[in-house]
Design an enzyme around this catalytic site. Sequence first.
Site, PDB file in Angstrom:
ATOM      1  N   GLU A  54       0.869  -1.085  -0.122  1.00 10.91           N
ATOM      2  CA  GLU A  54      -0.078  -0.302  -0.247  1.00 10.91           C
ATOM      3  C   GLU A  54       0.923   1.521  -0.317  1.00 10.91           C
ATOM      4  O   GLU A  54       2.051   1.001   0.415  1.00 10.91           O
ATOM      5  CB  GLU A  54      -0.501  -0.015   1.233  1.00 10.91           C
ATOM      6  CG  GLU A  54      -1.890   1.071   1.365  1.00 10.91           C
ATOM      7  CD  GLU A  54      -2.760   0.993   2.362  1.00 10.91           C
ATOM      8  OE1 GLU A  54      -3.960   0.046   2.011  1.00 10.91           O
ATOM      9  OE2 GLU A  54      -3.331   1.048   2.831  1.00 10.91           O
ATOM     10  N   LYS A  56       0.493   4.774   1.279  1.00 15.30           N
ATOM     11  CA  LYS A  56      -0.615   5.295   2.258  1.00 15.30           C
ATOM     12  C   LYS A  56       0.372   6.583   3.116  1.00 15.30           C
ATOM     13  O   LYS A  56       1.479   5.969   4.072  1.00 15.30           O
ATOM     14  CB  LYS A  56      -0.251   3.957   3.108  1.00 15.30           C
ATOM     15  CG  LYS A  56      -1.235   4.221   4.635  1.00 15.30           C
ATOM     16  CD  LYS A  56      -1.768   3.163   5.716  1.00 15.30           C
ATOM     17  CE  LYS A  56      -2.985   3.394   6.233  1.00 15.30           C
ATOM     18  NZ  LYS A  56      -2.821   2.493   7.178  1.00 15.30           N
ATOM     19  N   LYS A 116      -7.855   2.376  -3.094  1.00 10.98           N
ATOM     20  CA  LYS A 116      -8.515   2.362  -1.122  1.00 10.98           C
ATOM     21  C   LYS A 116      -9.074   3.594  -1.000  1.00 10.98           C
ATOM     22  O   LYS A 116      -8.800   4.287  -1.193  1.00 10.98           O
ATOM     23  CB  LYS A 116      -6.631   1.819  -0.974  1.00 10.98           C
ATOM     24  CG  LYS A 116      -6.815   1.477   0.206  1.00 10.98           C
ATOM     25  CD  LYS A 116      -7.458   0.099   0.448  1.00 10.98           C
ATOM     26  CE  LYS A 116      -7.642  -0.666   2.068  1.00 10.98           C
ATOM     27  NZ  LYS A 116      -6.987  -0.279   2.822  1.00 10.98           N
ATOM     28  N   GLU A 165     -14.409  -6.240   1.771  1.00 11.28           N
ATOM     29  CA  GLU A 165     -13.977  -5.934   3.246  1.00 11.28           C
ATOM     30  C   GLU A 165     -14.704  -6.383   4.228  1.00 11.28           C
ATOM     31  O   GLU A 165     -15.844  -6.045   4.236  1.00 11.28           O
ATOM     32  CB  GLU A 165     -13.230  -4.606   3.283  1.00 11.28           C
ATOM     33  CG  GLU A 165     -12.788  -4.405   4.501  1.00 11.28           C
ATOM     34  CD  GLU A 165     -11.766  -2.874   4.900  1.00 11.28           C
ATOM     35  OE1 GLU A 165     -10.914  -2.999   4.178  1.00 11.28           O
ATOM     36  OE2 GLU A 165     -12.165  -2.252   5.789  1.00 11.28           O
ATOM     37  N   ASN A 186     -10.236  -7.460   7.368  1.00  6.22           N
ATOM     38  CA  ASN A 186      -9.926  -6.503   8.027  1.00  6.22           C
ATOM     39  C   ASN A 186      -9.257  -6.585   9.563  1.00  6.22           C
ATOM     40  O   ASN A 186     -10.334  -6.864  10.617  1.00  6.22           O
ATOM     41  CB  ASN A 186     -10.135  -5.046   7.715  1.00  6.22           C
ATOM     42  CG  ASN A 186      -8.920  -3.823   8.457  1.00  6.22           C
ATOM     43  OD1 ASN A 186      -8.571  -4.111   8.346  1.00  6.22           O
ATOM     44  ND2 ASN A 186      -9.430  -2.403   7.931  1.00  6.22           N
ATOM     45  N   GLU A 216      -5.958  -7.826   5.811  1.00  5.44           N
ATOM     46  CA  GLU A 216      -5.948  -7.063   5.955  1.00  5.44           C
ATOM     47  C   GLU A 216      -4.780  -6.251   7.244  1.00  5.44           C
ATOM     48  O   GLU A 216      -5.738  -6.445   7.879  1.00  5.44           O
ATOM     49  CB  GLU A 216      -6.936  -5.806   5.335  1.00  5.44           C
ATOM     50  CG  GLU A 216      -7.055  -6.425   3.818  1.00  5.44           C
ATOM     51  CD  GLU A 216      -8.285  -5.646   3.921  1.00  5.44           C
ATOM     52  OE1 GLU A 216      -9.730  -6.194   2.977  1.00  5.44           O
ATOM     53  OE2 GLU A 216      -8.799  -4.498   4.117  1.00  5.44           O
ATOM     54  N   SER A 217      -4.095  -5.213   7.678  1.00  7.83           N
ATOM     55  CA  SER A 217      -4.144  -4.239   8.728  1.00  7.83           C
ATOM     56  C   SER A 217      -3.027  -5.564   9.797  1.00  7.83           C
ATOM     57  O   SER A 217      -3.179  -6.720   9.734  1.00  7.83           O
ATOM     58  CB  SER A 217      -5.028  -3.880   8.926  1.00  7.83           C
ATOM     59  OG  SER A 217      -5.918  -3.017   8.003  1.00  7.83           O
TER      60      SER A 217
END
Length: 260
Positions: A54, A56, A116, A165, A186, A216-217
């Site tokens: 990503e 970000k 995103k 998601e 997520n 994710e994350s």
Amino acid sequence: MILDKIIRQKRLTIEKEKMKMPLHRIFSILEEGRQPLDFKRVLKNKSGLSIIAEVKRASPSRGVIREDFNPLDIARIYHQNKVEAISVLTEEDFFQGSSQYLSQIRRGTDIPLLRKDFIIEPYQIYQSKALGADAILLITAVLSIEELILFQRSAKEIGLQCLVEVHNQKELEVALEADAEIIGINNRDLKTFETDLETTADLMKKMPKGKIIVSESGIHTREDMKYLESLGVDGVLIGESLMRADSIGDKIRELRGVGD
Ligand SMILES: O=C(O)c1ccccc1NCC(=O)[C@H](O)[C@H](O)COP(=O)(O)O
């Protein structure tokens, strides 16, 4: 809750964007448009975990994550280090992203790009394609099931794929009812901002066969990668730990376990 604040602001932003670039102008761009790349294929066709890296700059939970931030340079490093896809945060007010980052990165790379953002209107789906996205994120927590079905259909009609998601069992049930093919779990609780890979572990137990799963994350270490791989996920979406790395290339190699 932060998500409500983000969505309120997003509605205002979309109204301004529609004035600057009305839908009929977006449609005329799409007529001459390129064929999107196959996001799903790069997630599926790999032994080991696919990495969606990503771009970000900042987040509501962490503030500014990377001061020295040139989105195109970062995307090129990701590309050189053979990540499977790139996620570009385009939300401006809470993540310091930009639509321009997506179109710049599209012109400078040829791997699948995920937009995103917080997609809450069909307008943004067409806008995403015009900006050069191959896939979009749809967040179950901010959409009704009817919207989720309609948005997936609209995306498909113009060749975009959707990463749907979820964060809990209820959202997973909605995603499955809407027949989502690529499901992002997520690990971040958007009320507390805490990340816990057990979210992926719990929801994987309820996942039917045949879905493509992205965790994710909150993914920071080789151990995290090995754990997620053992759970059977196909890919990971990683932002902060790559953005904070002195050498992004070294961090990707570390996460992949190159030389272990
Ligand atoms: O990152 C946040 O703080 C955040 C807050 C509210 C809504 C969404 C948020 N993050 C979006 C993401 O899903 C992450 O950017 C992505 O999964 C990468 O996470 P990480 O590797 O932990 O940066």
